[in-house]
Design a protein around this motif. Structure first.
Motif, mmCIF file in Angstrom:
data_model
loop_
_atom_site.group_PDB
_atom_site.id
_atom_site.type_symbol
_atom_site.label_atom_id
_atom_site.label_comp_id
_atom_site.label_asym_id
_atom_site.label_seq_id
_atom_site.Cartn_x
_atom_site.Cartn_y
_atom_site.Cartn_z
ATOM 1 N N LEU A 67 0.817 -1.205 0.000
ATOM 2 C CA LEU A 67 0.000 0.000 0.000
ATOM 3 C C LEU A 67 0.854 1.259 0.000
ATOM 4 O O LEU A 67 0.511 2.234 -0.673
ATOM 5 N N ASP A 68 1.988 1.229 0.698
ATOM 6 C CA ASP A 68 2.827 2.429 0.701
ATOM 7 C C ASP A 68 3.383 2.731 -0.694
ATOM 8 O O ASP A 68 3.486 3.886 -1.094
ATOM 9 N N LYS A 69 3.680 1.707 -1.469
ATOM 10 C CA LYS A 69 4.163 1.901 -2.845
ATOM 11 C C LYS A 69 3.042 2.446 -3.734
ATOM 12 O O LYS A 69 3.261 3.368 -4.531
ATOM 13 N N LEU A 70 1.840 1.886 -3.605
ATOM 14 C CA LEU A 70 0.685 2.393 -4.345
ATOM 15 C C LEU A 70 0.416 3.851 -3.967
ATOM 16 O O LEU A 70 0.173 4.698 -4.831
ATOM 17 N N HIS A 71 0.502 4.139 -2.688
ATOM 18 C CA HIS A 71 0.266 5.493 -2.195
ATOM 19 C C HIS A 71 1.260 6.486 -2.800
ATOM 20 O O HIS A 71 0.886 7.570 -3.244
ATOM 21 N N VAL A 87 -7.193 15.388 -1.922
ATOM 22 C CA VAL A 87 -5.852 14.930 -1.551
ATOM 23 C C VAL A 87 -5.794 14.667 -0.054
ATOM 24 O O VAL A 87 -5.299 13.633 0.394
ATOM 25 N N ARG A 88 -6.302 15.604 0.734
ATOM 26 C CA ARG A 88 -6.266 15.459 2.198
ATOM 27 C C ARG A 88 -7.070 14.237 2.641
ATOM 28 O O ARG A 88 -6.656 13.493 3.529
ATOM 29 N N LYS A 89 -8.199 14.012 1.996
ATOM 30 C CA LYS A 89 -9.103 12.929 2.388
ATOM 31 C C LYS A 89 -8.548 11.544 2.048
ATOM 32 O O LYS A 89 -8.679 10.610 2.837
ATOM 33 N N TYR A 90 -7.925 11.416 0.856
ATOM 34 C CA TYR A 90 -7.535 10.083 0.390
ATOM 35 C C TYR A 90 -6.023 9.847 0.320
ATOM 36 O O TYR A 90 -5.590 8.702 0.292
ATOM 37 N N LEU A 91 -5.235 10.901 0.281
ATOM 38 C CA LEU A 91 -3.793 10.713 0.114
ATOM 39 C C LEU A 91 -2.979 11.188 1.312
ATOM 40 O O LEU A 91 -1.763 11.236 1.260
ATOM 41 N N THR A 92 -3.665 11.565 2.390
ATOM 42 C CA THR A 92 -2.983 11.897 3.639
ATOM 43 C C THR A 92 -3.783 11.282 4.785
ATOM 44 O O THR A 92 -4.878 10.768 4.584
ATOM 45 N N SER A 93 -3.240 11.379 5.969
ATOM 46 C CA SER A 93 -3.991 10.910 7.141
ATOM 47 C C SER A 93 -4.636 12.091 7.861
ATOM 48 O O SER A 93 -5.123 11.950 8.974
ATOM 49 N N GLY A 94 -4.644 13.256 7.214
ATOM 50 C CA GLY A 94 -5.109 14.485 7.844
ATOM 51 C C GLY A 94 -6.534 14.473 8.343
ATOM 52 O O GLY A 94 -6.854 15.128 9.330
ATOM 53 N N ASP A 95 -7.422 13.771 7.671
ATOM 54 C CA ASP A 95 -8.824 13.737 8.079
ATOM 55 C C ASP A 95 -9.122 12.642 9.095
ATOM 56 O O ASP A 95 -10.268 12.451 9.485
ATOM 57 N N SER A 99 -4.969 8.339 16.472
ATOM 58 C CA SER A 99 -5.097 7.015 17.081
ATOM 59 C C SER A 99 -5.544 5.977 16.054
ATOM 60 O O SER A 99 -5.217 4.804 16.173
ATOM 61 N N GLU A 100 -6.294 6.413 15.038
ATOM 62 C CA GLU A 100 -6.727 5.484 13.991
ATOM 63 C C GLU A 100 -5.652 5.308 12.925
ATOM 64 O O GLU A 100 -5.316 4.196 12.551
ATOM 65 N N SER A 101 -5.138 6.435 12.434
ATOM 66 C CA SER A 101 -4.212 6.389 11.301
ATOM 67 C C SER A 101 -2.790 6.009 11.698
ATOM 68 O O SER A 101 -2.017 5.558 10.862
ATOM 69 N N LYS A 102 -2.449 6.198 12.964
ATOM 70 C CA LYS A 102 -1.106 5.895 13.473
ATOM 71 C C LYS A 102 -0.023 6.558 12.618
ATOM 72 O O LYS A 102 1.050 5.996 12.417
ATOM 73 N N GLY A 103 -0.354 7.721 12.058
ATOM 74 C CA GLY A 103 0.605 8.480 11.264
ATOM 75 C C GLY A 103 0.839 7.969 9.861
ATOM 76 O O GLY A 103 1.688 8.484 9.146
ATOM 77 N N ASN A 104 0.096 6.964 9.440
ATOM 78 C CA ASN A 104 0.263 6.422 8.094
ATOM 79 C C ASN A 104 -0.427 7.347 7.086
ATOM 80 O O ASN A 104 -1.643 7.518 7.122
ATOM 81 N N ARG A 105 0.358 7.907 6.175
ATOM 82 C CA ARG A 105 -0.185 8.855 5.192
ATOM 83 C C ARG A 105 -1.208 8.193 4.280
ATOM 84 O O ARG A 105 -2.084 8.853 3.750
ATOM 85 N N TRP A 106 -1.101 6.898 4.093
ATOM 86 C CA TRP A 106 -1.981 6.187 3.181
ATOM 87 C C TRP A 106 -3.280 5.721 3.834
ATOM 88 O O TRP A 106 -4.081 5.027 3.218
ATOM 89 N N TYR A 107 -3.530 6.120 5.064
ATOM 90 C CA TYR A 107 -4.682 5.595 5.814
ATOM 91 C C TYR A 107 -6.023 5.912 5.130
ATOM 92 O O TYR A 107 -6.900 5.057 5.072
ATOM 93 N N LEU A 110 -6.453 3.550 2.315
ATOM 94 C CA LEU A 110 -6.757 2.224 2.839
ATOM 95 C C LEU A 110 -8.239 2.098 3.185
ATOM 96 O O LEU A 110 -8.886 1.111 2.828
ATOM 97 N N MET A 111 -8.795 3.098 3.850
ATOM 98 C CA MET A 111 -10.211 3.062 4.236
ATOM 99 C C MET A 111 -11.119 3.010 3.011
ATOM 100 O O MET A 111 -12.114 2.289 2.985
ATOM 101 N N LEU A 112 -10.757 3.759 1.968
ATOM 102 C CA LEU A 112 -11.555 3.731 0.744
ATOM 103 C C LEU A 112 -11.468 2.367 0.064
ATOM 104 O O LEU A 112 -12.485 1.816 -0.358
ATOM 105 N N LEU A 113 -10.280 1.814 -0.023
ATOM 106 C CA LEU A 113 -10.120 0.504 -0.667
ATOM 107 C C LEU A 113 -10.854 -0.590 0.105
ATOM 108 O O LEU A 113 -11.432 -1.497 -0.497
ATOM 109 N N LYS A 114 -10.849 -0.490 1.419
ATOM 110 C CA LYS A 114 -11.602 -1.465 2.224
ATOM 111 C C LYS A 114 -13.099 -1.344 1.959
ATOM 112 O O LYS A 114 -13.816 -2.351 1.965
ATOM 113 N N LYS A 115 -13.564 -0.137 1.735
ATOM 114 C CA LYS A 115 -14.986 0.089 1.462
ATOM 115 C C LYS A 115 -15.402 -0.589 0.155
ATOM 116 O O LYS A 115 -16.532 -1.033 0.016
#
Length: 138
Positions: A67-71, A87-95, A99-107, A110-115
């Protein structure tokens, strides 16, 4: 107060008009919610189409990709093309809360792909105590 009596039932115009205004307000709110959901769905479909394009352009579609490579590729291709909200919504962990994203920029991605699990498989592989999600396009 104006009223009308029909079959021993009294209708008061003022109450009827107020109720009618409330009904219109509720219908407007419902329509706004529906419109927002449609816009969100269009936005998500746009992002999913971009992910599929990246898969086909850079990877074998049946290949598992970290996922980090795809990101990184998504940010490279779309980070300066999409509006900043997307960009903020899907390509950063800003939104997402830390505690959920654990600092992962691709979070957000990930949530969209899981959906959209009917299009993507996500498996978490563990290396050196780190959990690394891997994505496969179906």
């Amino acid at each position: 107060m104006n009223s009308l009596k029909i079959c021993n039932v009294v209708f008061y115009w003022d109450e009827f008009i107020a109720e009618d205004k409330n009904s219109k307000a509720i219908l407007q709110v419902d329509q706004d919610v529906v419109d927002n959901l449609k816009l969100q769905e269009l936005e998500e479909n746009d992002v999913i189409a971009a992910v599929v394009k990246v898969f086909y352009d850079l990877f074998n579609p049946k290949q598992s990709v970290p996922l980090d490579k795809l990101h990184v590729e998504m940010v490279r291709k779309y980070g300066f093309v999409w509006d900043q909200i997307k960009v903020r919504k899907y390509l950063t962990s800003g939104d997402w809360p830390g505690s959920e994203s654990k600092g992962n920029r691709w979070y957000g991605l990930l949530m969209l792909l899981k959906k959209y699990s009917e299009r993507f498989t996500i498996v978490t592989k563990s290396n050196d105590g780190m959990n690394n999600p891997v994505v496969c396009f179906l």
